[in-house]
Design an enzyme around this catalytic site. Structure first.
Site, PDB file in Angstrom:
ATOM      1  N   HIS A   1      -7.186   7.047  -3.788  1.00  0.00           N
ATOM      2  CA  HIS A   1      -8.032   6.502  -2.724  1.00  0.00           C
ATOM      3  C   HIS A   1      -7.792   5.026  -2.411  1.00  0.00           C
ATOM      4  O   HIS A   1      -8.725   4.292  -2.094  1.00  0.00           O
ATOM      5  CB  HIS A   1      -9.517   6.732  -3.047  1.00  0.00           C
ATOM      6  CG  HIS A   1     -10.343   6.983  -1.811  1.00  0.00           C
ATOM      7  ND1 HIS A   1     -11.722   7.069  -1.818  1.00  0.00           N
ATOM      8  CD2 HIS A   1      -9.985   7.144  -0.510  1.00  0.00           C
ATOM      9  CE1 HIS A   1     -12.172   7.287  -0.605  1.00  0.00           C
ATOM     10  NE2 HIS A   1     -11.129   7.333   0.222  1.00  0.00           N
TER      11      HIS A   1
ATOM     12  N   CYS B   1     -16.019   3.139  -2.731  1.00  0.00           N
ATOM     13  CA  CYS B   1     -14.846   3.699  -3.409  1.00  0.00           C
ATOM     14  C   CYS B   1     -13.593   2.843  -3.308  1.00  0.00           C
ATOM     15  O   CYS B   1     -13.074   2.344  -4.307  1.00  0.00           O
ATOM     16  CB  CYS B   1     -14.552   5.092  -2.861  1.00  0.00           C
ATOM     17  SG  CYS B   1     -15.954   6.223  -2.895  1.00  0.00           S
TER      18      CYS B   1
END
Length: 392
Positions: free
Chosen positions: A86, A36
């Site tokens: 993120h 991610c």
């Protein structure tokens, strides 16, 4: 691989399949560092993980990097970000101040959550934690639609990232009407799923595909609004992912791994004013760091020297492949569900139109002929008949 246009026999993705028919489809697109935060940092900066420094999840991306939002804002674009961020590294549910937003002005964001039905966010400079209504991807898409709808025809051009969390696990949390579309008993598994993993994989895939179909409806709604507002011809729409998911292939789950299910990602780009409405399949490997310089190139914006990715604009118009036919794969530091105690390895690798070759710290590790062996069932290391494959 989990789309109808990519020949998955199980999944229902009619809107994305139709979008693929109108798009440039980079069929060898990869997430070179398939996890991610590193992938998202590469998207925003056009840099490799070893340059921007985000080599694992939940660390901060330096604001001194070239940032997508800032680069477009400096050229008069309105900038918007909706969904999962993120790359902040200050806690997954904390408020992110304006100076750490990379130049994005319109802001409906949470750092990270996988609770898709009880998902929070912060709006602009309001430090009150708010909550998306129901399944977050649907609410986030509706917010994106309203953002587009509220724009007048004379408004400045805009850059918007709509960042959904699913189909990342947990798999079983899509709305019921999508989960009801799939039954474990009827699914056709990939041939690299071992028999002992078959039951778990079937159960997981019913949820994974449910998420995919939910997102397909979201994509359909978004594209419909772009059409309704008369923005289709002169709007670049790019559909891609930060990584894939093993979901039982090779007896593995999740990401970080160098196998196709983890590194291979969708990459569909539609820009009718430049490329028309007739889709085209492109062979060149393209990676996440290439997205920023390519978007800048398509919009005639100068590409900063600090961007390491390659601009594929000329290639899209029939020019040479700027990748020289190679994408770089890497895992600088395995962590989390793939930490070394669970089999995780540091690795470097290369992938071209046909082959995948990977070295771990211990030496050569994997070598596959993806043309003859698309499910990567036979490791060809030591096979003398392939000793000259790269040179040829």
């Amino acid at each position: 691989q989990a789309f109808g246009y990519a020949a998955d026999p199980n999944v229902q993705t009619p809107h994305i399949d139709r979008f693929a028919e109108q798009s440039l489809n980079f069929e060898n697109a990869v997430s070179g560092c398939p996890v991610c935060c590193p992938a998202r940092a590469s998207l925003l900066t056009g840099q490799s993980p070893l340059t921007h420094g985000v080599i694992v999840n939940d660390v901060s991306l330096s604001q001194s990097s070239p940032f997508m939002g800032k680069l477009f804002a400096d050229q008069g674009y309105e900038t918007a970000y909706i969904g999962k961020w993120h790359v902040d590294g200050h806690g997954r549910s904390n408020y992110i101040p304006r100076e750490r937003r990379g130049g994005f002005d319109y802001w409906k964001v949470l750092e990270c959550t996988h609770d898709y039905n009880s998902s929070h966010y912060y709006s602009g400079d309001n430090q009150e934690k708010l909550k998306w209504d129901g399944y977050d991807a649907i609410s986030q898409t509706q917010d994106a639609i309203e953002y587009i709808r509220d724009r007048g025809p004379q408004d400045d051009p805009f850059l918007m990232i709509l960042s959904w969390g699913p189909p990342h696990d947990p798999y079983e949390t899509a709305p019921a009407e999508y989960r009801e579309l799939y039954s474990p008993d009827t699914l056709e598994l990939r041939s690299n799923v071992p028999e002992e993993f078959a039951d778990w994989t079937r159960k997981s895939l019913t949820g994974y595909y449910a998420h995919c179909t939910a997102l397909d409806d979201c994509m359909g709604s978004l594209l419909q609004e772009i059409d309704r507002c008369g923005l289709t011809d002169d709007t670049i729409v790019l559909f891609f992912s930060d990584h894939g998911d093993m979901v039982g292939s090779h007896a593995m789950n999740n990401k970080q791994k160098p196998w196709e299910e983890s590194v291979s990602v969708p990459f569909l780009l539609r820009y009718p004013d430049k490329f028309g409405y007739k889709g085209k399949t492109l062979k060149a490997p393209i990676d996440i760091p290439d997205i920023l310089p390519t978007l800048l190139g398509l919009c005639d914006i100068e590409i900063p020297a600090a961007c390491e990715g390659r601009d594929f604009t000329s290639y899209m118009n029939g020019g040479p492949d700027p990748s020289d036919g190679i994408a770089f794969l890497q895992c600088p530091h395995p962590f989390g569900q793939w930490w070394p105690g669970a089999g995780g390895r540091c690795y470097r690798g290369v992938r071209d139109e046909r082959y995948t070759y990977v070295r771990a710290l211990e030496g050569p590790w994997l070598f596959y002929d993806n043309e003859r062996d698309p499910f990567q069932l036979k490791n060809l290391l030591g096979d003398a008949s392939y000793s000259r494959a790269w040179r040829e």
